[in-house]
Design a protein around this motif. Structure first.
Motif, PDB file in Angstrom:
ATOM      1  N   GLU A 176       0.829  -1.204   0.000  1.00 35.75           N
ATOM      2  CA  GLU A 176       0.000   0.000   0.000  1.00 35.75           C
ATOM      3  C   GLU A 176       0.864   1.255   0.000  1.00 35.75           C
ATOM      4  O   GLU A 176       0.537   2.260  -0.646  1.00 35.75           O
ATOM      5  N   PHE A 177       1.962   1.211   0.744  1.00 37.08           N
ATOM      6  CA  PHE A 177       2.869   2.356   0.776  1.00 37.08           C
ATOM      7  C   PHE A 177       3.439   2.613  -0.618  1.00 37.08           C
ATOM      8  O   PHE A 177       3.448   3.754  -1.100  1.00 37.08           O
ATOM      9  N   LEU A 178       3.893   1.568  -1.291  1.00 34.68           N
ATOM     10  CA  LEU A 178       4.458   1.717  -2.631  1.00 34.68           C
ATOM     11  C   LEU A 178       3.407   2.209  -3.614  1.00 34.68           C
ATOM     12  O   LEU A 178       3.676   3.099  -4.433  1.00 34.68           O
ATOM     13  N   ARG A 179       2.219   1.635  -3.562  1.00 34.24           N
ATOM     14  CA  ARG A 179       1.155   2.051  -4.480  1.00 34.24           C
ATOM     15  C   ARG A 179       0.776   3.515  -4.259  1.00 34.24           C
ATOM     16  O   ARG A 179       0.557   4.273  -5.215  1.00 34.24           O
ATOM     17  N   GLY A 180       0.697   3.908  -2.988  1.00 28.78           N
ATOM     18  CA  GLY A 180       0.318   5.283  -2.688  1.00 28.78           C
ATOM     19  C   GLY A 180       1.341   6.287  -3.171  1.00 28.78           C
ATOM     20  O   GLY A 180       0.983   7.322  -3.765  1.00 28.78           O
ATOM     21  N   ARG A 181       2.632   6.001  -2.952  1.00 30.62           N
ATOM     22  CA  ARG A 181       3.676   6.928  -3.386  1.00 30.62           C
ATOM     23  C   ARG A 181       3.782   6.949  -4.909  1.00 30.62           C
ATOM     24  O   ARG A 181       4.050   7.983  -5.502  1.00 30.62           O
ATOM     25  N   ALA A 232       6.118  -5.587  -9.251  1.00 25.42           N
ATOM     26  CA  ALA A 232       4.720  -5.973  -9.025  1.00 25.42           C
ATOM     27  C   ALA A 232       4.606  -6.916  -7.827  1.00 25.42           C
ATOM     28  O   ALA A 232       3.664  -6.824  -7.034  1.00 25.42           O
ATOM     29  N   SER A 233       5.592  -7.821  -7.683  1.00 22.11           N
ATOM     30  CA  SER A 233       5.548  -8.755  -6.557  1.00 22.11           C
ATOM     31  C   SER A 233       5.693  -8.032  -5.227  1.00 22.11           C
ATOM     32  O   SER A 233       5.141  -8.459  -4.211  1.00 22.11           O
ATOM     33  N   LEU A 234       6.418  -6.912  -5.212  1.00 24.06           N
ATOM     34  CA  LEU A 234       6.544  -6.126  -3.984  1.00 24.06           C
ATOM     35  C   LEU A 234       5.218  -5.474  -3.622  1.00 24.06           C
ATOM     36  O   LEU A 234       4.800  -5.478  -2.466  1.00 24.06           O
ATOM     37  N   GLU A 235       4.548  -4.895  -4.618  1.00 23.39           N
ATOM     38  CA  GLU A 235       3.262  -4.249  -4.345  1.00 23.39           C
ATOM     39  C   GLU A 235       2.204  -5.266  -3.916  1.00 23.39           C
ATOM     40  O   GLU A 235       1.306  -4.941  -3.145  1.00 23.39           O
ATOM     41  N   LEU A 260      11.036   7.082  -6.172  1.00 17.97           N
ATOM     42  CA  LEU A 260       9.790   7.618  -5.635  1.00 17.97           C
ATOM     43  C   LEU A 260       9.954   9.018  -5.057  1.00 17.97           C
ATOM     44  O   LEU A 260       8.980   9.615  -4.594  1.00 17.97           O
ATOM     45  N   LYS A 261      11.190   9.517  -5.060  1.00 22.25           N
ATOM     46  CA  LYS A 261      11.495  10.852  -4.530  1.00 22.25           C
ATOM     47  C   LYS A 261      11.064  10.997  -3.074  1.00 22.25           C
ATOM     48  O   LYS A 261      10.413  11.981  -2.672  1.00 22.25           O
ATOM     49  N   LEU A 262      11.406   9.985  -2.268  1.00 26.40           N
ATOM     50  CA  LEU A 262      11.023   9.993  -0.864  1.00 26.40           C
ATOM     51  C   LEU A 262      11.931  10.930  -0.062  1.00 26.40           C
ATOM     52  O   LEU A 262      13.127  11.037  -0.331  1.00 26.40           O
ATOM     53  N   ASP A 263      11.346  11.574   0.951  1.00 26.86           N
ATOM     54  CA  ASP A 263      12.163  12.373   1.860  1.00 26.86           C
ATOM     55  C   ASP A 263      12.725  11.469   2.954  1.00 26.86           C
ATOM     56  O   ASP A 263      12.491  10.253   2.956  1.00 26.86           O
ATOM     57  N   ARG A 309      12.034  11.075   6.140  1.00 24.95           N
ATOM     58  CA  ARG A 309      11.044  10.372   6.954  1.00 24.95           C
ATOM     59  C   ARG A 309      10.409   9.224   6.177  1.00 24.95           C
ATOM     60  O   ARG A 309      10.213   8.126   6.718  1.00 24.95           O
ATOM     61  N   GLU A 310      10.104   9.455   4.912  1.00 18.36           N
ATOM     62  CA  GLU A 310       9.482   8.412   4.095  1.00 18.36           C
ATOM     63  C   GLU A 310      10.458   7.274   3.807  1.00 18.36           C
ATOM     64  O   GLU A 310      10.047   6.107   3.732  1.00 18.36           O
ATOM     65  N   ARG A 311      11.747   7.595   3.659  1.00 12.06           N
ATOM     66  CA  ARG A 311      12.742   6.536   3.474  1.00 12.06           C
ATOM     67  C   ARG A 311      12.798   5.627   4.694  1.00 12.06           C
ATOM     68  O   ARG A 311      12.900   4.398   4.572  1.00 12.06           O
ATOM     69  N   ALA A 312      12.754   6.240   5.871  1.00 18.15           N
ATOM     70  CA  ALA A 312      12.770   5.452   7.103  1.00 18.15           C
ATOM     71  C   ALA A 312      11.526   4.583   7.198  1.00 18.15           C
ATOM     72  O   ALA A 312      11.571   3.417   7.625  1.00 18.15           O
ATOM     73  N   MET A 313      10.373   5.111   6.772  1.00 18.07           N
ATOM     74  CA  MET A 313       9.139   4.341   6.789  1.00 18.07           C
ATOM     75  C   MET A 313       9.220   3.159   5.821  1.00 18.07           C
ATOM     76  O   MET A 313       8.787   2.047   6.142  1.00 18.07           O
ATOM     77  N   LEU A 314       9.788   3.394   4.647  1.00 20.64           N
ATOM     78  CA  LEU A 314       9.944   2.314   3.674  1.00 20.64           C
ATOM     79  C   LEU A 314      10.806   1.202   4.249  1.00 20.64           C
ATOM     80  O   LEU A 314      10.480   0.013   4.126  1.00 20.64           O
ATOM     81  N   ARG A 315      11.915   1.580   4.907  1.00 24.14           N
ATOM     82  CA  ARG A 315      12.795   0.562   5.502  1.00 24.14           C
ATOM     83  C   ARG A 315      12.070  -0.196   6.611  1.00 24.14           C
ATOM     84  O   ARG A 315      12.196  -1.426   6.707  1.00 24.14           O
TER      85      ARG A 315
END
Length: 325
Positions: free
Chosen positions: A20-25, A64-67, A86-89, A91-97
């Motif tokens: 969901e995080f990947l799809r949203g970004r 696709a398998s990640l999403e 995804l041009k994450l900042d 905070r978003e990079r930390a959330m992805l990890r």
């Protein structure tokens, strides 16, 4: 039993969170945000999966398998490239990890190296690094067949669209074959990224390029997880507007025969028909033979090309970099 069910449900929920995080970004990014053209209809907001995968240097199938939560283990290298795409900042990079850790753990791998842990993506593309030349052996009999077609240009393509072998007349027609680096000797890369090859087709380039793209798409559909195919698609998507636009269009079946017009700098214009054959015992290989209709100016130009090519022995020798180890 109850605790095991709760654990399974928690695992599914965590993996869905990553998807969901990947799809949203991805939905929040517009094509123009990453330098892509927004032309053409889009069924979903934001970037397409294949566009983001190309930007991150991974295959569309793996992304696709990640999403979809079908790949629990992700390397830190892939996470870094996804974050950049995804041009994450911060905070978003930390959330992805954190989400990747919750889904199954992120693996640390060295840049340019492989991850030796089961579950790592085998589809890393050398984005920003030198493409590796494939190692596809060519049977001696096939090589002799290509060489024996001395009256017609003939090339043997591998399962990635790489040019594995060619005869002297093909070298005279496509002079770049003998001068380009082995890892760049690929039909799609040459067609979309080489100015000399583009000039060879002149005003007929689009027709020829679409033919090559259709054949290359067939290769990609046959082995969507292949790392070399992913790297080529990624490079072309980022560097060729035509490839990026046409790749997103509905697929067209590759033609097994047809004709193209060439504008050779020595012998002038000639129109050659092509026939493409797949050797029964050599899965994925394609033999392409070009011919000119007898009694036409193109036949005369092809004969002249053979004479010119014979005199340029340094161009008519076909190096064979794709033999087995």
């Amino acid at each position: 039993m109850g605790s095991r069910r709760a654990s399974i449900l928690l695992d599914v929920e965590q993996r869905t969170d990553l998807g969901e995080f990947l799809r949203g970004r991805r939905a929040a990014l517009q094509p123009g945000d990453v330098g892509l053209s927004g032309a053409g209809p889009r069924r979903v907001p934001g970037l397409r999966r294949e566009e983001l995968a190309a930007l991150a240097g991974i295959s569309a199938g793996y992304y696709a398998s990640l999403e979809q939560g079908r790949h629990a283990r992700v390397s830190t290298e892939i996470l870094d490239d996804l974050a950049q795409a995804l041009k994450l900042d911060r905070r978003e990079r930390a959330m992805l990890r954190d989400l990747a850790d919750a889904a199954g753990g992120a693996m640390v791998v060295e840049r340019g190296g492989g991850a030796g842990t089961a579950g790592a993506a085998p589809t890393r593309s050398p984005r920003g690094r030198r493409l590796r030349a494939p190692r596809e052996p060519v049977r001696p009999g096939l090589r002799r067949l290509v060489d024996s077609l001395d009256g017609s240009p003939a090339v043997l393509l591998g399962r990635h669209g790489d040019v594995l072998a060619w005869n002297p007349l093909a070298a005279a027609l496509f002079s770049r074959l003998g001068r380009v680096a082995a890892e760049r000797r690929n039909a799609a890369l040459l067609m979309f990224r080489d100015d000399e090859v583009r000039a060879l087709f002149g005003a007929h380039w689009e027709c020829a390029a679409r033919t090559v793209l259709a054949a290359f798409r067939a290769c990609a559909l046959g082995d969507p997880e292949d790392p070399r195919l992913a790297s080529i698609v990624g490079e072309l998507s980022l560097n060729s507007t035509e490839f990026r636009t046409w790749w997103a269009e509905p697929s067209v079946r590759a033609a097994a025969f047809g004709a193209h017009t060439y504008h050779h700098p020595v012998v002038g214009e000639l129109t050659l028909a092509y026939e493409a054959f797949s050797p029964t015992q050599d899965r994925g290989l394609l033999l392409v033979v070009l011919t000119a209709e007898a009694g036409t100016p193109s036949a005369d130009a092809l004969q002249l090309l053979g004479i010119v090519g014979a005199r340029r022995t340094e161009d008519s020798v076909c190096p064979q970099p794709f033999d087995g180890p």
